[in-house]
Design a protein around this motif. Structure first.
Motif, mmCIF file in Angstrom:
data_model
loop_
_atom_site.group_PDB
_atom_site.id
_atom_site.type_symbol
_atom_site.label_atom_id
_atom_site.label_comp_id
_atom_site.label_asym_id
_atom_site.label_seq_id
_atom_site.Cartn_x
_atom_site.Cartn_y
_atom_site.Cartn_z
ATOM 1 N N SER A 73 0.843 -1.190 0.000
ATOM 2 C CA SER A 73 0.000 0.000 0.000
ATOM 3 C C SER A 73 0.885 1.251 0.000
ATOM 4 O O SER A 73 2.107 1.166 0.059
ATOM 5 C CB SER A 73 -0.912 0.014 1.231
ATOM 6 O OG SER A 73 -0.152 0.198 2.404
ATOM 7 N N ASP A 74 0.235 2.389 -0.040
ATOM 8 C CA ASP A 74 0.973 3.652 -0.052
ATOM 9 C C ASP A 74 1.119 4.213 1.364
ATOM 10 O O ASP A 74 1.017 5.401 1.587
ATOM 11 C CB ASP A 74 0.252 4.660 -0.949
ATOM 12 C CG ASP A 74 1.097 5.892 -1.211
ATOM 13 O OD1 ASP A 74 2.324 5.769 -1.224
ATOM 14 O OD2 ASP A 74 0.514 6.974 -1.388
ATOM 15 N N SER A 75 1.340 3.340 2.316
ATOM 16 C CA SER A 75 1.529 3.783 3.695
ATOM 17 C C SER A 75 2.965 3.499 4.111
ATOM 18 O O SER A 75 3.710 2.822 3.401
ATOM 19 C CB SER A 75 0.548 3.081 4.637
ATOM 20 O OG SER A 75 0.800 1.702 4.645
ATOM 21 N N SER A 76 3.337 4.023 5.236
ATOM 22 C CA SER A 76 4.682 3.784 5.741
ATOM 23 C C SER A 76 4.670 3.727 7.261
ATOM 24 O O SER A 76 3.709 4.111 7.907
ATOM 25 C CB SER A 76 5.642 4.870 5.258
ATOM 26 O OG SER A 76 5.256 6.127 5.741
ATOM 27 N N THR A 77 5.749 3.216 7.792
ATOM 28 C CA THR A 77 5.944 3.128 9.234
ATOM 29 C C THR A 77 7.212 3.883 9.576
ATOM 30 O O THR A 77 8.231 3.734 8.906
ATOM 31 C CB THR A 77 6.081 1.657 9.679
ATOM 32 O OG1 THR A 77 4.870 0.978 9.352
ATOM 33 C CG2 THR A 77 6.341 1.552 11.165
ATOM 34 N N THR A 78 7.141 4.700 10.591
ATOM 35 C CA THR A 78 8.329 5.403 11.041
ATOM 36 C C THR A 78 8.868 4.688 12.271
ATOM 37 O O THR A 78 8.104 4.220 13.107
ATOM 38 C CB THR A 78 8.035 6.890 11.338
ATOM 39 O OG1 THR A 78 9.259 7.539 11.688
ATOM 40 C CG2 THR A 78 7.027 7.073 12.439
ATOM 41 N N SER A 79 10.177 4.568 12.345
ATOM 42 C CA SER A 79 10.806 3.899 13.479
ATOM 43 C C SER A 79 11.962 4.737 14.001
ATOM 44 O O SER A 79 12.690 5.351 13.227
ATOM 45 C CB SER A 79 11.336 2.520 13.074
ATOM 46 O OG SER A 79 10.267 1.675 12.714
ATOM 47 N N SER A 80 12.104 4.745 15.305
ATOM 48 C CA SER A 80 13.206 5.428 15.959
ATOM 49 C C SER A 80 13.966 4.423 16.798
ATOM 50 O O SER A 80 13.362 3.600 17.487
ATOM 51 C CB SER A 80 12.689 6.547 16.864
ATOM 52 O OG SER A 80 11.996 7.511 16.115
ATOM 53 N N PHE A 81 15.277 4.491 16.756
ATOM 54 C CA PHE A 81 16.138 3.613 17.541
ATOM 55 C C PHE A 81 17.045 4.487 18.391
ATOM 56 O O PHE A 81 17.641 5.440 17.897
ATOM 57 C CB PHE A 81 16.976 2.720 16.621
ATOM 58 C CG PHE A 81 16.149 1.886 15.688
ATOM 59 C CD1 PHE A 81 15.732 0.619 16.061
ATOM 60 C CD2 PHE A 81 15.780 2.375 14.450
ATOM 61 C CE1 PHE A 81 14.965 -0.150 15.200
ATOM 62 C CE2 PHE A 81 15.015 1.613 13.576
ATOM 63 C CZ PHE A 81 14.613 0.353 13.961
ATOM 64 N N PHE A 82 17.152 4.158 19.659
ATOM 65 C CA PHE A 82 17.902 4.949 20.626
ATOM 66 C C PHE A 82 18.879 4.031 21.341
ATOM 67 O O PHE A 82 18.483 2.970 21.823
ATOM 68 C CB PHE A 82 16.903 5.561 21.616
ATOM 69 C CG PHE A 82 17.510 6.180 22.823
ATOM 70 C CD1 PHE A 82 18.182 7.383 22.748
ATOM 71 C CD2 PHE A 82 17.390 5.564 24.058
ATOM 72 C CE1 PHE A 82 18.721 7.964 23.880
ATOM 73 C CE2 PHE A 82 17.927 6.123 25.191
ATOM 74 C CZ PHE A 82 18.596 7.342 25.100
ATOM 75 N N PHE A 83 20.136 4.413 21.362
ATOM 76 C CA PHE A 83 21.154 3.598 22.017
ATOM 77 C C PHE A 83 21.902 4.453 23.021
ATOM 78 O O PHE A 83 22.416 5.511 22.700
ATOM 79 C CB PHE A 83 22.150 3.044 20.990
ATOM 80 C CG PHE A 83 21.498 2.275 19.893
ATOM 81 C CD1 PHE A 83 21.137 0.957 20.078
ATOM 82 C CD2 PHE A 83 21.211 2.880 18.683
ATOM 83 C CE1 PHE A 83 20.520 0.240 19.074
ATOM 84 C CE2 PHE A 83 20.598 2.176 17.667
ATOM 85 C CZ PHE A 83 20.254 0.859 17.863
ATOM 86 N N SER A 84 21.947 3.963 24.236
ATOM 87 C CA SER A 84 22.635 4.642 25.321
ATOM 88 C C SER A 84 23.226 3.556 26.205
ATOM 89 O O SER A 84 23.004 2.370 25.989
ATOM 90 C CB SER A 84 21.638 5.499 26.096
ATOM 91 O OG SER A 84 22.263 6.171 27.145
#
Length: 104
Positions: A73-84
């Motif tokens: 489809s014409d949708s998307s998923t946004t993802s954030s990755f955080f490393f500490s």
């Protein structure tokens, strides 16, 4: 999607809004140093066909923001990755086809 809806706040990933379309996972154990984990995830994302890496922060706190386009489809998923050192985390939410977020 505005930058106010994603990113790091007070040294942690921004909390999810009250919407079922967002998932935030944090963990306090990582098998590698944050710098190495960042390099690994950037390499993995760069090799994904429908992924666009939007932001890479290569200093503490290490952070990656990417967008995945749907194959069907014409949708998307946004993802954030955080490393500490502690904690680390991942946040993901679905976007509408128009590019606006489905989060409240």
């Amino acid at each position: 999607m505005s930058e106010r809806e994603i990113g790091i706040v007070s040294g942690e990933l921004r909390p999810c809004p009250s919407s079922p379309n967002c998932v935030l996972t944090t963990f306090e154990y990582a098998p590698t140093e944050p710098e190495e984990a960042l390099g690994r995830i950037v390499t993995i994302l760069a090799n994904e066909k429908r992924c666009r890496v939007i932001t890479v922060q290569r200093e503490q706190p290490f952070y990656v923001h990417a967008e995945f386009r749907s194959f069907l489809s014409d949708s998307s998923t946004t993802s954030s990755f955080f490393f500490s050192r502690n904690p680390a985390g991942c946040r993901s939410g679905r976007l509408r086809a128009s590019g606006t977020t489905t989060w409240a």
